[in-house]
Design a protein around this motif. Structure first.
Motif, mmCIF file in Angstrom:
data_model
loop_
_atom_site.group_PDB
_atom_site.id
_atom_site.type_symbol
_atom_site.label_atom_id
_atom_site.label_comp_id
_atom_site.label_asym_id
_atom_site.label_seq_id
_atom_site.Cartn_x
_atom_site.Cartn_y
_atom_site.Cartn_z
ATOM 1 N N ALA A 156 30.348 45.837 18.641
ATOM 2 C CA ALA A 156 31.396 44.940 18.146
ATOM 3 C C ALA A 156 32.008 44.083 19.246
ATOM 4 N N ALA A 157 31.348 43.940 20.388
ATOM 5 C CA ALA A 157 31.787 43.091 21.498
ATOM 6 C C ALA A 157 33.221 43.381 21.918
ATOM 7 N N PRO A 158 33.528 44.640 22.266
ATOM 8 C CA PRO A 158 34.908 44.930 22.672
ATOM 9 C C PRO A 158 35.166 44.526 24.116
ATOM 10 N N THR A 159 36.419 44.300 24.406
ATOM 11 C CA THR A 159 36.880 44.100 25.779
ATOM 12 C C THR A 159 37.544 45.396 26.254
ATOM 13 N N PRO A 160 37.698 45.570 27.562
ATOM 14 C CA PRO A 160 38.349 46.810 28.027
ATOM 15 C C PRO A 160 39.737 47.020 27.439
ATOM 16 N N ALA A 161 40.456 45.944 27.165
ATOM 17 C CA ALA A 161 41.795 46.112 26.596
ATOM 18 C C ALA A 161 41.761 46.563 25.144
#
Length: 639
Positions: A156-161
């Motif tokens: 799901a293309a997450p970012t670290p935040a």
């Protein structure tokens, strides 16, 4: 022209039988499917609601993933299900957290080594989930839901935040599912008990139908034995409370032998049934042939009535193995049992025709079926999932994890034969589900409409998958597509449908190849050990009958023998579904099973005789219908 050798002909026949998809479209009985589906749908809606109220509909996907915890343990008693769901909730949360962290770190959507590492991690998660679900005996979708949570979170293309918020959303959805299970334990504590007893009534009725028609009874008798033992396990918590209350009741005493074997005496059972008749407003027994009055009051599904139904199923089951069954017309009794099963599901156990008179029944207690071999199915899942994901990645398919999910779904089975059935069900269900998904996505629904459709599909999925896995895939396919669309709304609908079709077909084919390549020889070992255990349990029961000691502790002997005969049939079926020959004579298996059921009937008769004698004296020796085989002293001394 030379004929093939007998060995080659036997292997060809075995391969043909293993790859036969017979039974793939059969519907299973699931009386509690609709109430369970409604509860699961309510949990999904409640879990997704906070994300919509905060204006972030895309984050609702992770709450829905956590709410999939509620699909586990549908037929378990409430006490065990709350413990199992607590572990599943932690596992589902960890899968979403690990997938999000891995996706944010490796960026698999960009391809390269990061995508390959995610494929390897997906295979390891699939194998671990398969091993854990098999060890906990979790049926249904099982490990596929855990793998689905990990794969969606990673892709799901997450970012670290975003890792922590998505993990908290999944934890919230899982907690909602666990709290709903806890609330179900408080609001309808009799639910699993009612449906387990109703299933036992239906299976025993099917056994009686086979007996009346003169048809083979092997499969029907195995299903009936398994269902009755499951009903007793579902009743076990209530039986403990009933026994504790009976010991505190003045004037009710239990013998030392009864306390040791965990079974109430006939006087305790009579007192319990009398108390039930007084408190539950059930009319006393009518004379035979007298019709049921229209104004008869109906009692709720009480533990005492459920125990009486289970005892009746057990007495009919063990009586069916005797030369002269203690009941009359089997077809008429089957109709009576079905009528009471329907009344039990409708929570009207006082309704229905007249029941046969209740007899003193020594309930089987204390035995659990042994765990089957677990490592080879888990290894197949790891190899099939990893291979499908790697091939999809090499072909450049978008959403290549769908190939891995399809492979894991096919390999979430016990042998090659069930994997073949799963492959047929997965293929047909995916084809029908893609048509439904195209119809929904063609309307271009907004986020709120997508969420409502997801909830509706969850209802249909939970209702259909209990009847047939392929029918559930019809609704699981658009559900997965809509969750992907909700998480990434900018992706074209046509590309989603094409990726799903190609990925599913690729995963099914590679899963079948992997199931055929990894030969499961442990199933043959399990069949031989099950035959030896059944013969040993029969010999011990036969010695107790010959010595007049069966009346002292009939529950233990019956439980041990019943668990052995159930394991014998399941081990034989599992070995027949593999390519590795079991090395056992089918005639020996059939003979051991037939003798075990005859001994169960003799043990039941000896237990009734022992209940009429003073404690410790026991009945006289019971004549045996065959001569016992000779056993070595070491085999006789084993427990």
């Amino acid at each position: 022209m030379r004929r093939p050798s007998l060995h080659r002909a036997a292997r060809a026949r075995s391969l043909r039988d293993v790859l036969s998809p017979r039974g793939a479209l059969a519907l299973q009985r699931a009386d509690d499917a609709l109430p369970f589906a409604l509860r699961a749908t309510l949990v999904t809606a409640l879990a997704a609601l906070p994300a919509f109220l905060t204006g972030r509909p895309g984050d609702a996907v992770f709450a829905v993933l956590g709410s999939f915890t509620t699909t586990f343990g549908r037929l378990m008693p409430h006490t065990r299900r709350t413990r199992v769901l607590a572990g599943v909730a932690v596992a589902m949360t960890l899968c979403v957290a690990a997938g999000s962290a891995l996706g944010a770190r490796l960026r698999p959507q960009d391809g390269g080594a990061g995508a390959l590492l995610v494929v390897a991690a997906t295979a390891l998660v699939a194998g671990t989930a398969k091993l854990g679900c098999d060890r906990a005996r979790l049926r249904g979708l099982g490990a596929v839901m855990l793998l689905f949570g990990f794969a969606v979170a990673a892709q799901a293309a997450p970012t670290p935040a975003e890792v922590l918020p998505r993990t908290l959303l999944a934890a919230g959805g899982a907690a909602t599912a666990w709290l709903a299970a806890l609330a179900g334990r408080l609001t309808h504590p009799e639910g699993p008990r009612r449906h387990a007893v109703a299933l036992a009534l239906h299976e025993v009725a099917a056994l009686l139908d086979a007996e009346a028609a003169g048809a083979p009874r092997t499969a029907a008798r195995h299903r009936a034995t398994t269902a009755v033992l499951d009903a007793y396990r579902a009743l076990e918590p209530e039986r403990r409370r009933t026994r504790a209350g009976a010991r505190r009741t003045p004037g009710v005493r239990e013998t030392a032998v009864t306390r040791r074997t965990h079974g109430p005496t006939p006087s305790v059972r009579a007192a319990a049934h009398a108390a039930f008749a007084r408190t539950a407003s059930v009319r006393p027994r009518r004379a035979p042939g007298r019709p049921v009055r229209a104004g008869t009051r109906r009692a709720p599904a009480s533990p005492e009535h459920a125990e009486r139904m289970a005892d009746l199923c057990w007495s009919v089951l063990v009586g069916a193995g005797r030369r002269r069954p203690p009941y009359g017309d089997p077809a008429a009794l089957a109709d009576v049992l079905r009528a009471h099963a329907r009344a039990f599901v409708r929570r009207r156990p006082g309704d229905g025709p007249e029941l046969p008179p209740a007899a003193a029944v020594n309930r089987p207690h204390g035995a659990r079926p042994p765990a089957p071999a677990l490592l080879v199915p888990a290894l197949r899942t790891v190899l099939g999932t990893g291979l499908a994901g790697a091939v999809a990645l090499g072909l450049g398919l978008g959403h290549g994890y769908w190939a891995a999910l399809s492979a894991a779904a096919v390999l979430h089975s016990v042998d090659v034969r069930t994997a073949t059935r799963r492959a047929v069900q997965r293929t047909l269900g995916t084809a029908a589900g893609l048509v439904l998904a195209v119809a929904v996505l063609g309307l271009r629904p907004g986020p709120l409409a997508l969420a409502g459709t997801v909830v509706a599909l969850e209802l249909l999925l939970e209702y259909a998958v209990a009847r047939n896995y392929g029918l559930g895939v019809v609704f699981l396919t658009p559900l997965a597509l809509l969750l992907t669309e909700l998480a990434a709304p900018a992706e074209p609908a046509g590309a989603l449908v094409l990726d799903r079709a190609v990925g599913s077909l690729l995963g099914v084919l590679l899963a079948l190849l992997c199931a055929l390549a990894v030969v499961h020889d442990r199933a043959a070992v399990r069949a031989r050990r099950a035959l030896a255990a059944c013969v040993l349990a029969s010999a011990q029961a036969r010695e107790a009958l010959a010595a007049g000691r069966a009346g002292a502790a009939p529950e233990v002997l019956q439980a041990r023998l019943a668990a052995a005969v159930v394991e014998l049939r399941e081990a034989e079926d599992a070995a027949a579904g593999e390519l590795w020959p079991a090395g056992t004579d089918p005639a020996d298996l059939a003979r051991a099973e037939r003798r075990a059921y005859q001994l169960l009937g003799l043990l039941a008769a000896a237990g009734r005789e022992g209940a009429r004698t003073a404690p410790g004296t026991g009945p006289g020796p019971v004549p045996l219908p065959w001569s016992p085989p000779s056993l070595s002293p070491s085999a006789r001394s084993r427990p």
